[in-house]
Design an enzyme around this catalytic site. Structure first.
Site, short mmCIF file in Angstrom:
data_model
loop_
_atom_site.label_atom_id
_atom_site.label_comp_id
_atom_site.label_asym_id
_atom_site.label_seq_id
_atom_site.Cartn_x
_atom_site.Cartn_y
_atom_site.Cartn_z
N PRO A 165 0.81 -1.22 -0.08
CA PRO A 165 -0.16 0.04 0.13
C PRO A 165 0.92 1.21 -0.19
CG PRO A 165 -0.61 -1.43 1.82
CD PRO A 165 0.64 -2.12 1.35
N CYS A 193 0.43 5.60 -0.03
CA CYS A 193 -0.45 6.73 0.07
C CYS A 193 -0.24 7.35 -1.34
CB CYS A 193 -0.41 7.44 1.15
SG CYS A 193 -0.94 6.48 2.45
N GLN A 195 -6.07 -1.85 1.92
CA GLN A 195 -5.73 -1.59 3.35
C GLN A 195 -6.62 -0.64 3.95
OE1 GLN A 195 -2.36 0.97 4.50
NE2 GLN A 195 -1.37 -0.86 5.12
N HIS A 212 -4.59 -2.11 8.95
CA HIS A 212 -3.35 -1.34 9.23
C HIS A 212 -2.87 -1.07 10.52
CE1 HIS A 212 0.03 1.27 8.16
NE2 HIS A 212 -0.40 2.09 7.50
N HIS A 248 3.23 2.00 11.39
CA HIS A 248 3.57 3.24 11.14
C HIS A 248 2.83 4.34 11.43
CE1 HIS A 248 4.12 1.42 6.97
NE2 HIS A 248 5.32 0.93 7.87
N TYR A 303 -0.21 4.58 13.27
CA TYR A 303 -1.39 4.74 13.01
C TYR A 303 -2.27 4.32 14.04
CZ TYR A 303 0.09 7.01 8.62
OH TYR A 303 0.88 7.60 7.78
N ARG A 313 -1.03 -5.54 8.84
CA ARG A 313 0.39 -4.69 8.74
C ARG A 313 0.81 -4.28 9.94
NH1 ARG A 313 3.27 -0.80 4.51
NH2 ARG A 313 3.92 -2.94 3.40
N LEU A 372 13.03 -1.63 0.81
CA LEU A 372 14.18 -1.75 -0.01
C LEU A 372 14.45 -3.10 -0.72
CD1 LEU A 372 16.65 0.89 1.54
CD2 LEU A 372 14.79 1.02 -0.16
N ARG A 409 8.62 1.43 -3.29
CA ARG A 409 9.31 2.46 -4.51
C ARG A 409 9.65 1.90 -5.54
NH1 ARG A 409 12.71 5.42 0.14
NH2 ARG A 409 12.09 3.51 1.36
#
Length: 361
Positions: A25, A27, A103, A180, A183, A185, A233, A304, A327
């Site tokens: 996911p 944003c 998500q 979720h 991170h 949240y 997650r 990564l 990414r």
């Protein structure tokens, strides 16, 4: 590499995923402001991953309530009109052979913020389109406005919102759901002692701090039935002293599995500022391994993962059941097709329009 498990299908409950290359996911902060609706951007953005051969494409953090949005430009799934907007995306993903995931999220104390490329930073004021955030305790994330502590009725409402959004997601054609809890949240905020200082049944002990997440997992599972895969997650660690860590994640993942979750998407960080994170290629894979081993649960790894050989090694060595890419997918939405070509794996889901790219020369 022709025998790599990276391209072996994985079946979770009633859903068969064509490979272990999944889109994390991400944003986009590009919904129609204030109404949380999808746009052409989301169709093209997500559709390109399905066209590019990914096994599972997970939509960005999608708010279960208006106050659960990270920014005013976040997607939402708190009404039927929003669900209808997602339908053309899930239809296109299915036409390309990919499974569609979503998500479901609540930003908690990290809500009502400016999107990353805005000139302003921090909390969007109410008179500029923002709103009052909520959290487990009235502790602000650094640089943001302080949240209002959720009372028990508010907590019950959060669980109800996750359930209602999950049901709308199924109606919109999604095959896979993810909650979720990472991170920094809301669900992560309840889990971490750095953001949860409650003294009631939702604070203190690990069992209490995990209560909201486990209620959400159990309620969503009961609502959607036994056929729908349910992911969670986690940020495996806050990377901070006395914070949330891998051992707690492993324990709660096992509890969540017993409550109805299937696979655990292991990331890290996001709940505290100013921490040192050892970022490097595959830096979160050891966290996924730890949770898999100590929690005895299936996991996906993220962070990564950028080359076909690296992705294949993670799965082939049994370090994770699947890899999620973020990414690198933005750089190359057709990563899965490129991986098959580079690794010498014959697959039968090259788009006919792109079949020439599968040729060895």
């Amino acid at each position: 590499m022709t025998g790599t498990a990276l391209f072996t299908p994985l079946t979770i409950r009633s859903v068969s995923l064509r490979n272990r290359i999944w889109v994390a996911p991400m944003c986009q902060y590009s919904a129609d402001a204030e109404d949380g609706m999808t746009t052409d951007w989301h169709l093209v953005h997500l559709g390109s991953f399905g066209q590019g051969g990914a096994g599972l494409v997970i939509t960005e953090a999608t708010a279960v309530s208006p106050e659960g949005r990270i920014s005013p430009q976040d997607l939402g799934l708190w009404n039927d009109e929003q669900a209808e907007g997602f339908r053309r995306i899930t239809d296109f993903l299915h036409s390309q052979g990919a499974a569609a995931g979503i998500q479901l999220a609540h930003a908690g104390r990290k809500a009502s913020t400016y999107r990353p490329w805005a000139s302003e930073r921090g909390t969007v004021p109410v008179d500029a389109g923002g709103w009052q955030s909520v959290g487990p305790s009235p502790i602000a994330f650094p640089g943001y406005a302080a949240p209002v502590e959720l009372d028990r009725a508010g907590i019950d409402g959060v669980v109800d919102d996750f359930v209602a959004s999950a049901l709308r997601a199924i109606d919109a054609g999604f095959d896979v759901l993810e909650l979720h809890a990472a991170h920094g949240y809301l669900l992560h905020q309840f889990l971490s002692p750095l953001s949860n200082e409650r003294t009631d049944e939702y604070g203190g002990s690990l069992e209490n701090r995990a209560r909201l997440l486990l209620r959400a997992v159990s309620a969503v599972r009961q609502a959607v039935g036994d056929d729908v895969p349910l992911l969670v997650r986690f940020s495996a660690t806050d990377w901070a002293i006395d914070g949330w860590d891998e051992q707690q994640t492993s324990t709660v993942a096992a509890w969540a599995r017993d409550a109805g979750a299937d696979v655990f998407d292991i990331s890290s960080g996001g709940n505290t500022a100013g921490v040192t994170i050892p970022v490097g290629p595959g830096y979160q894979v050891p966290l996924a391994e730890f949770v898999a081993t100590n929690g005895d649960v299936p996991v996906s790894a993220v962070g990564l993962i950028t080359t076909p050989a690296q992705a294949a090694a993670i799965v082939d060595e049994g370090r994770a059941d699947a890899v999620m890419l973020g990414r690198e997918m933005l750089r190359d939405p057709h990563f899965a097709l490129r991986a098959a070509h580079e690794l010498g794996v014959a697959i039968d889901y090259w788009p006919s329009q792109y079949i020439r790219a599968s040729w060895p020369e």
